[in-house]
Design a protein around this motif. Sequence first.
Motif, PDB file in Angstrom:
ATOM      1  N   LEU A 226       0.772  -1.290   0.013  1.00  0.00           N
ATOM      2  CA  LEU A 226      -0.164  -0.218  -0.170  1.00  0.00           C
ATOM      3  C   LEU A 226       1.052   1.004   0.425  1.00  0.00           C
ATOM      4  CD1 LEU A 226      -3.050  -0.914   2.797  1.00  0.00           C
ATOM      5  CD2 LEU A 226      -2.812  -1.381   0.301  1.00  0.00           C
ATOM      6  N   ASP A 227       0.257   2.995  -0.426  1.00  0.00           N
ATOM      7  CA  ASP A 227       0.505   3.266  -0.693  1.00  0.00           C
ATOM      8  C   ASP A 227       0.348   4.808   0.478  1.00  0.00           C
ATOM      9  OD1 ASP A 227       2.202   5.656  -0.842  1.00  0.00           O
ATOM     10  OD2 ASP A 227       2.447   6.665  -3.275  1.00  0.00           O
ATOM     11  N   GLY A 228       1.030   5.935   1.510  1.00  0.00           N
ATOM     12  CA  GLY A 228      -0.153   6.925   1.860  1.00  0.00           C
ATOM     13  C   GLY A 228       0.363   7.904   1.295  1.00  0.00           C
ATOM     14  N   PRO A 229      -0.346   9.157   2.394  1.00  0.00           N
ATOM     15  CA  PRO A 229       0.287  10.610   2.423  1.00  0.00           C
ATOM     16  C   PRO A 229       1.174  10.938   3.331  1.00  0.00           C
ATOM     17  CG  PRO A 229      -2.379   9.972   3.677  1.00  0.00           C
ATOM     18  CD  PRO A 229      -1.436   9.137   3.049  1.00  0.00           C
ATOM     19  N   GLU A 230       2.254  11.645   2.201  1.00  0.00           N
ATOM     20  CA  GLU A 230       3.451  11.899   3.739  1.00  0.00           C
ATOM     21  C   GLU A 230       3.263  13.037   4.087  1.00  0.00           C
ATOM     22  OE1 GLU A 230       7.120  12.697   0.658  1.00  0.00           O
ATOM     23  OE2 GLU A 230       6.196  11.277   0.478  1.00  0.00           O
ATOM     24  N   VAL A 231       2.356  13.987   4.382  1.00  0.00           N
ATOM     25  CA  VAL A 231       1.369  14.969   4.726  1.00  0.00           C
ATOM     26  C   VAL A 231       0.373  14.209   5.879  1.00  0.00           C
ATOM     27  CG1 VAL A 231       0.035  17.461   4.670  1.00  0.00           C
ATOM     28  CG2 VAL A 231       2.587  17.262   3.029  1.00  0.00           C
ATOM     29  N   GLU A 232       0.213  14.644   7.348  1.00  0.00           N
ATOM     30  CA  GLU A 232      -0.818  13.295   7.676  1.00  0.00           C
ATOM     31  C   GLU A 232      -1.261  14.238   8.742  1.00  0.00           C
ATOM     32  OE1 GLU A 232      -3.205  11.640   7.781  1.00  0.00           O
ATOM     33  OE2 GLU A 232      -1.662   9.624   7.399  1.00  0.00           O
ATOM     34  N   GLN A 233      -2.635  13.762   9.092  1.00  0.00           N
ATOM     35  CA  GLN A 233      -3.137  14.534  10.118  1.00  0.00           C
ATOM     36  C   GLN A 233      -2.616  14.144  11.495  1.00  0.00           C
ATOM     37  OE1 GLN A 233      -7.626  13.940   9.389  1.00  0.00           O
ATOM     38  NE2 GLN A 233      -7.254  13.965   6.937  1.00  0.00           N
ATOM     39  N   SER A 234      -2.071  14.626  12.596  1.00  0.00           N
ATOM     40  CA  SER A 234      -2.104  14.365  13.678  1.00  0.00           C
ATOM     41  C   SER A 234      -2.720  13.146  14.240  1.00  0.00           C
ATOM     42  CB  SER A 234      -1.786  15.704  14.400  1.00  0.00           C
ATOM     43  OG  SER A 234      -3.300  16.536  15.064  1.00  0.00           O
ATOM     44  N   ASP A 235      -4.419  13.195  13.664  1.00  0.00           N
ATOM     45  CA  ASP A 235      -5.237  12.179  14.601  1.00  0.00           C
ATOM     46  C   ASP A 235      -4.764  11.117  14.063  1.00  0.00           C
ATOM     47  OD1 ASP A 235      -7.651  11.014  15.683  1.00  0.00           O
ATOM     48  OD2 ASP A 235      -8.454  11.092  13.804  1.00  0.00           O
TER      49      ASP A 235
ATOM     50  N   LYS B 177      -2.870  21.022  12.242  1.00  0.00           N
ATOM     51  CA  LYS B 177      -3.051  19.850  12.458  1.00  0.00           C
ATOM     52  C   LYS B 177      -2.826  18.827  11.474  1.00  0.00           C
ATOM     53  CE  LYS B 177      -7.368  19.684  15.908  1.00  0.00           C
ATOM     54  NZ  LYS B 177      -8.922  19.088  15.386  1.00  0.00           N
ATOM     55  N   ALA B 178      -1.950  19.607  10.804  1.00  0.00           N
ATOM     56  CA  ALA B 178      -1.360  18.694   9.742  1.00  0.00           C
ATOM     57  C   ALA B 178       0.631  19.199   9.566  1.00  0.00           C
ATOM     58  CB  ALA B 178      -1.914  19.736   8.554  1.00  0.00           C
ATOM     59  N   LEU B 179       0.676  17.420   9.515  1.00  0.00           N
ATOM     60  CA  LEU B 179       2.784  18.006   9.508  1.00  0.00           C
ATOM     61  C   LEU B 179       2.870  17.324   8.409  1.00  0.00           C
ATOM     62  CD1 LEU B 179       2.045  14.519  11.058  1.00  0.00           C
ATOM     63  CD2 LEU B 179       1.416  15.638  13.121  1.00  0.00           C
ATOM     64  N   LEU B 180       4.403  16.997   8.560  1.00  0.00           N
ATOM     65  CA  LEU B 180       4.904  15.228   7.564  1.00  0.00           C
ATOM     66  C   LEU B 180       4.512  14.352   8.645  1.00  0.00           C
ATOM     67  CD1 LEU B 180       8.160  17.602   6.502  1.00  0.00           C
ATOM     68  CD2 LEU B 180       5.493  17.243   5.213  1.00  0.00           C
ATOM     69  N   ARG B 181       4.440  13.202   7.886  1.00  0.00           N
ATOM     70  CA  ARG B 181       3.921  12.248   8.769  1.00  0.00           C
ATOM     71  C   ARG B 181       5.814  11.448   9.719  1.00  0.00           C
ATOM     72  NH1 ARG B 181       3.259   7.621   4.505  1.00  0.00           N
ATOM     73  NH2 ARG B 181       5.181   7.578   3.271  1.00  0.00           N
ATOM     74  N   THR B 182       5.440  11.580  10.573  1.00  0.00           N
ATOM     75  CA  THR B 182       6.244  10.873  11.426  1.00  0.00           C
ATOM     76  C   THR B 182       7.522   9.220  11.501  1.00  0.00           C
ATOM     77  OG1 THR B 182       5.956  10.392  13.165  1.00  0.00           O
ATOM     78  CG2 THR B 182       6.384  12.352  12.923  1.00  0.00           C
TER      79      THR B 182
END
Length: 341
Positions: A129-138, A166-171
Amino acid sequence: MKQQLEQIRTHALSSIAGTRAAADLEALRVQYLGKKGELTAVLKQMGKLAAEERPIIGQLANDVRAAVEAAIEQQSALLERQALADRLEQETVDVTIPGTRQEVGHAHPMYQVLDEIKDIFIGMGFQILDGPEVEQSDYNFTRLNTPDDHPAREWSDTFYFDNGSKALLRTQTSPMQIRAMETVPLPIRVIVPGRVYRKDEVDATHSPMFHQIEGLVVDKGITMADLKGTLNTVIRAIYGENTVTRFRPHHFPFTEPSCEMDMQCHKCGGKGCPTCKGEGWIEVLGAGMVHPKVLSGCNVDPDVYSGFAFGMGLERLAMGRFKISDLRLIFENDMRFLKQF
């Protein structure tokens, strides 16, 4: 006048035969046959001749013109053939000489390892799978059971877009645990490769941007033994059957129990060196059994289903796979380094 015409014929034919360039041949044509040429100048004196001489001189003049034109045409064809022969000689290609080798690119060493890992997991029945690099803190924190006061949520550790955002670069690629359980039917077996971002200082084993491979398995009867068996199988498939690993107790908010998996340092064989910071081991991944709160938060009954999750550092896997001593070499794009792979 008859003598003049004969002289023109003799000189013209001699000069034409001696030309070596088309430009010189054209100059002779103008000199003898042009409007102001030598033959035209003689013909302008025809009016001074007696009536009985004019036909004779006129016929001779026509013969001279025809001879000069024929000589020019013949010499022009000769020069064209010679020019073609010279060009063919200059442009001759020796087909027996080896050609110039064209360099062909290849996959970056890190992506070579990623392709190997994908093949291994696909062979074990996993989906990619693939996912977003800009993610929600939730997704990145809250639904992964990470409390508000956890250090990872601090500005000093995570790249937020603005204060209070609430937006961040996923850790981590762990948010895809939640997204997978929301979208993929049970049972679940997925891996999620991708870039992640943390405020790490750059050194031999750390970078603020790196690649992680998240893995998630959710099914009935999944145990810690399944986790250890799966990860050992993968590591030994990459590095060989004699690869030495160890599992250490750890804590992650979204797994319980949690562990970290280390691999014996490829550089020193466990003796201690700068690559492993003298410890003899290199941390490869974090893992654990999916926390019941995470399962129930995604409407998965923890009394029926269980699962395990893990996060691999792709750069560290590549370092071990190719015996690379410094992670920074992977990002510097030095062709002297990359050509080795």
